[in-house]
Design a protein around this motif. Sequence first.
Motif, PDB file in Angstrom:
ATOM      1  N   PHE A 250       0.859  -1.191   0.000  1.00  0.00           N
ATOM      2  CA  PHE A 250       0.000   0.000   0.000  1.00  0.00           C
ATOM      3  C   PHE A 250       0.892   1.236   0.000  1.00  0.00           C
ATOM      4  O   PHE A 250       1.964   1.228   0.588  1.00  0.00           O
ATOM      5  N   TRP A 251       0.431   2.309  -0.639  1.00  0.00           N
ATOM      6  CA  TRP A 251       1.116   3.592  -0.556  1.00  0.00           C
ATOM      7  C   TRP A 251       0.109   4.701  -0.816  1.00  0.00           C
ATOM      8  O   TRP A 251      -0.963   4.468  -1.354  1.00  0.00           O
ATOM      9  N   ARG A 252       0.488   5.891  -0.379  1.00  0.00           N
ATOM     10  CA  ARG A 252      -0.402   7.049  -0.526  1.00  0.00           C
ATOM     11  C   ARG A 252      -0.162   7.736  -1.866  1.00  0.00           C
ATOM     12  O   ARG A 252       0.976   7.866  -2.308  1.00  0.00           O
ATOM     13  N   THR A 253      -1.251   8.178  -2.470  1.00  0.00           N
ATOM     14  CA  THR A 253      -1.193   8.967  -3.703  1.00  0.00           C
ATOM     15  C   THR A 253      -1.996  10.243  -3.456  1.00  0.00           C
ATOM     16  O   THR A 253      -2.738  10.333  -2.462  1.00  0.00           O
ATOM     17  N   PRO A 254      -1.903  11.209  -4.346  1.00  0.00           N
ATOM     18  CA  PRO A 254      -2.700  12.433  -4.163  1.00  0.00           C
ATOM     19  C   PRO A 254      -4.209  12.170  -4.133  1.00  0.00           C
ATOM     20  O   PRO A 254      -4.967  12.942  -3.568  1.00  0.00           O
ATOM     21  N   THR A 255      -4.652  11.062  -4.732  1.00  0.00           N
ATOM     22  CA  THR A 255      -6.086  10.766  -4.772  1.00  0.00           C
ATOM     23  C   THR A 255      -6.523   9.727  -3.749  1.00  0.00           C
ATOM     24  O   THR A 255      -7.677   9.339  -3.731  1.00  0.00           O
ATOM     25  N   GLY A 256      -5.602   9.228  -2.928  1.00  0.00           N
ATOM     26  CA  GLY A 256      -5.974   8.238  -1.913  1.00  0.00           C
ATOM     27  C   GLY A 256      -4.916   7.150  -1.787  1.00  0.00           C
ATOM     28  O   GLY A 256      -3.769   7.324  -2.189  1.00  0.00           O
ATOM     29  N   THR A 257      -5.332   6.021  -1.272  1.00  0.00           N
ATOM     30  CA  THR A 257      -4.421   4.898  -1.068  1.00  0.00           C
ATOM     31  C   THR A 257      -4.424   4.001  -2.298  1.00  0.00           C
ATOM     32  O   THR A 257      -5.482   3.686  -2.849  1.00  0.00           O
ATOM     33  N   ALA A 258      -3.238   3.595  -2.717  1.00  0.00           N
ATOM     34  CA  ALA A 258      -3.100   2.668  -3.838  1.00  0.00           C
ATOM     35  C   ALA A 258      -2.620   1.325  -3.298  1.00  0.00           C
ATOM     36  O   ALA A 258      -2.012   1.250  -2.224  1.00  0.00           O
ATOM     37  N   VAL A 259      -2.898   0.265  -4.034  1.00  0.00           N
ATOM     38  CA  VAL A 259      -2.491  -1.077  -3.623  1.00  0.00           C
ATOM     39  C   VAL A 259      -1.987  -1.843  -4.846  1.00  0.00           C
ATOM     40  O   VAL A 259      -2.456  -1.625  -5.960  1.00  0.00           O
ATOM     41  N   ALA A 260      -1.027  -2.722  -4.620  1.00  0.00           N
ATOM     42  CA  ALA A 260      -0.513  -3.563  -5.707  1.00  0.00           C
ATOM     43  C   ALA A 260      -0.033  -4.885  -5.131  1.00  0.00           C
ATOM     44  O   ALA A 260       0.431  -4.951  -3.991  1.00  0.00           O
ATOM     45  N   TYR A 261      -0.166  -5.927  -5.923  1.00  0.00           N
ATOM     46  CA  TYR A 261       0.426  -7.219  -5.599  1.00  0.00           C
ATOM     47  C   TYR A 261       1.701  -7.344  -6.412  1.00  0.00           C
ATOM     48  O   TYR A 261       1.745  -6.981  -7.594  1.00  0.00           O
ATOM     49  N   GLU A 262       2.754  -7.853  -5.787  1.00  0.00           N
ATOM     50  CA  GLU A 262       4.029  -8.008  -6.468  1.00  0.00           C
ATOM     51  C   GLU A 262       4.804  -9.143  -5.825  1.00  0.00           C
ATOM     52  O   GLU A 262       4.502  -9.561  -4.704  1.00  0.00           O
ATOM     53  N   VAL A 263       5.799  -9.643  -6.555  1.00  0.00           N
ATOM     54  CA  VAL A 263       6.663 -10.680  -6.013  1.00  0.00           C
ATOM     55  C   VAL A 263       7.905 -10.010  -5.458  1.00  0.00           C
ATOM     56  O   VAL A 263       8.614  -9.314  -6.183  1.00  0.00           O
ATOM     57  N   ASN A 264       8.135 -10.193  -4.151  1.00  0.00           N
ATOM     58  CA  ASN A 264       9.324  -9.662  -3.505  1.00  0.00           C
ATOM     59  C   ASN A 264      10.413 -10.726  -3.662  1.00  0.00           C
ATOM     60  O   ASN A 264      10.361 -11.776  -3.016  1.00  0.00           O
ATOM     61  N   CYS A 265      11.379 -10.463  -4.538  1.00  0.00           N
ATOM     62  CA  CYS A 265      12.369 -11.474  -4.932  1.00  0.00           C
ATOM     63  C   CYS A 265      13.564 -11.507  -3.995  1.00  0.00           C
ATOM     64  O   CYS A 265      14.104 -10.468  -3.633  1.00  0.00           O
ATOM     65  N   ARG A 266      13.959 -12.709  -3.629  1.00  0.00           N
ATOM     66  CA  ARG A 266      15.170 -12.887  -2.827  1.00  0.00           C
ATOM     67  C   ARG A 266      16.305 -13.445  -3.665  1.00  0.00           C
ATOM     68  O   ARG A 266      17.457 -13.309  -3.322  1.00  0.00           O
ATOM     69  N   ARG A 267      15.965 -14.076  -4.800  1.00  0.00           N
ATOM     70  CA  ARG A 267      16.980 -14.626  -5.710  1.00  0.00           C
ATOM     71  C   ARG A 267      16.513 -14.436  -7.139  1.00  0.00           C
ATOM     72  O   ARG A 267      15.320 -14.367  -7.415  1.00  0.00           O
ATOM     73  N   GLY A 268      17.461 -14.387  -8.065  1.00  0.00           N
ATOM     74  CA  GLY A 268      17.130 -14.280  -9.471  1.00  0.00           C
ATOM     75  C   GLY A 268      18.319 -14.674 -10.317  1.00  0.00           C
ATOM     76  O   GLY A 268      19.466 -14.561  -9.880  1.00  0.00           O
ATOM     77  N   ARG A 269      18.029 -15.150 -11.505  1.00  0.00           N
ATOM     78  CA  ARG A 269      19.096 -15.538 -12.431  1.00  0.00           C
ATOM     79  C   ARG A 269      18.600 -15.435 -13.861  1.00  0.00           C
ATOM     80  O   ARG A 269      17.410 -15.579 -14.134  1.00  0.00           O
ATOM     81  N   LYS A 270      19.510 -15.170 -14.736  1.00  0.00           N
ATOM     82  CA  LYS A 270      19.217 -15.162 -16.162  1.00  0.00           C
ATOM     83  C   LYS A 270      19.247 -16.608 -16.645  1.00  0.00           C
ATOM     84  O   LYS A 270      20.096 -17.399 -16.225  1.00  0.00           O
ATOM     85  N   VAL A 271      18.316 -16.958 -17.511  1.00  0.00           N
ATOM     86  CA  VAL A 271      18.208 -18.320 -18.028  1.00  0.00           C
ATOM     87  C   VAL A 271      18.510 -18.291 -19.518  1.00  0.00           C
ATOM     88  O   VAL A 271      17.992 -17.431 -20.241  1.00  0.00           O
ATOM     89  N   ALA A 272      19.353 -19.206 -19.963  1.00  0.00           N
ATOM     90  CA  ALA A 272      19.675 -19.289 -21.391  1.00  0.00           C
ATOM     91  C   ALA A 272      18.424 -19.691 -22.162  1.00  0.00           C
ATOM     92  O   ALA A 272      17.709 -20.617 -21.773  1.00  0.00           O
ATOM     93  N   ARG A 273      18.138 -19.007 -23.236  1.00  0.00           N
ATOM     94  CA  ARG A 273      16.949 -19.318 -24.041  1.00  0.00           C
ATOM     95  C   ARG A 273      17.049 -20.712 -24.640  1.00  0.00           C
ATOM     96  O   ARG A 273      18.085 -21.120 -25.114  1.00  0.00           O
ATOM     97  N   GLY A 274      15.938 -21.432 -24.590  1.00  0.00           N
ATOM     98  CA  GLY A 274      15.870 -22.739 -25.216  1.00  0.00           C
ATOM     99  C   GLY A 274      16.418 -23.865 -24.346  1.00  0.00           C
ATOM    100  O   GLY A 274      15.998 -24.994 -24.482  1.00  0.00           O
ATOM    101  N   THR A 275      17.342 -23.558 -23.450  1.00  0.00           N
ATOM    102  CA  THR A 275      17.911 -24.623 -22.632  1.00  0.00           C
ATOM    103  C   THR A 275      17.372 -24.601 -21.224  1.00  0.00           C
ATOM    104  O   THR A 275      17.410 -25.618 -20.544  1.00  0.00           O
ATOM    105  N   HIS A 276      16.911 -23.449 -20.751  1.00  0.00           N
ATOM    106  CA  HIS A 276      16.398 -23.260 -19.394  1.00  0.00           C
ATOM    107  C   HIS A 276      17.433 -23.649 -18.349  1.00  0.00           C
ATOM    108  O   HIS A 276      17.118 -24.088 -17.282  1.00  0.00           O
ATOM    109  N   ARG A 277      18.706 -23.497 -18.705  1.00  0.00           N
ATOM    110  CA  ARG A 277      19.777 -23.657 -17.721  1.00  0.00           C
ATOM    111  C   ARG A 277      20.240 -22.282 -17.298  1.00  0.00           C
ATOM    112  O   ARG A 277      20.142 -21.320 -18.039  1.00  0.00           O
ATOM    113  N   ALA A 278      20.793 -22.214 -16.120  1.00  0.00           N
ATOM    114  CA  ALA A 278      21.227 -20.928 -15.593  1.00  0.00           C
ATOM    115  C   ALA A 278      22.411 -20.407 -16.368  1.00  0.00           C
ATOM    116  O   ALA A 278      23.257 -21.161 -16.831  1.00  0.00           O
TER     117      ALA A 278
END
Length: 119
Positions: free
Chosen positions: A86-114
């Motif tokens: 939640f956060w405040r905006t000039p017109t009121g409170t806004a809300v969003a769902y999001e993924v809070n990431c603790r890890r991430g990696r690029k994956v090679a296309r087609g192979t799905h290996r890191a």
Amino acid sequence: MSLAVIDRNDVVLRGRLSAPPELRPLPSGDTLLLFKLVVRRENPRPRGPKSDVITCVSLVPALQRYATAWTTEDVVEVEGALQRRFWRTPTGTAVAYEVNCRRGRKVARGTHRAAPRSA
């Protein structure tokens, strides 16, 4: 039974970046990594959406450093937890769902290996 035993909030996503990741300074002085992943639906309805755009964020400095090298159309995989913010905006409170990431990696296309590096 303890809530720690029955509650679970683990998310793993693999998709392509819709735009380069952004680093946003927060009023607290922290820096937030923000990016959007396009994730295809496994069994889309014939006339329905075929993918979803999921907002991902992170306050993890190592992931922020690594993700700044990601570019549009890169395929990445992230692990984290779903959260509602939640956060405040000039017109009121806004809300969003999001993924809070603790890890991430690029994956090679087609192979799905890191790719060689991950955070």
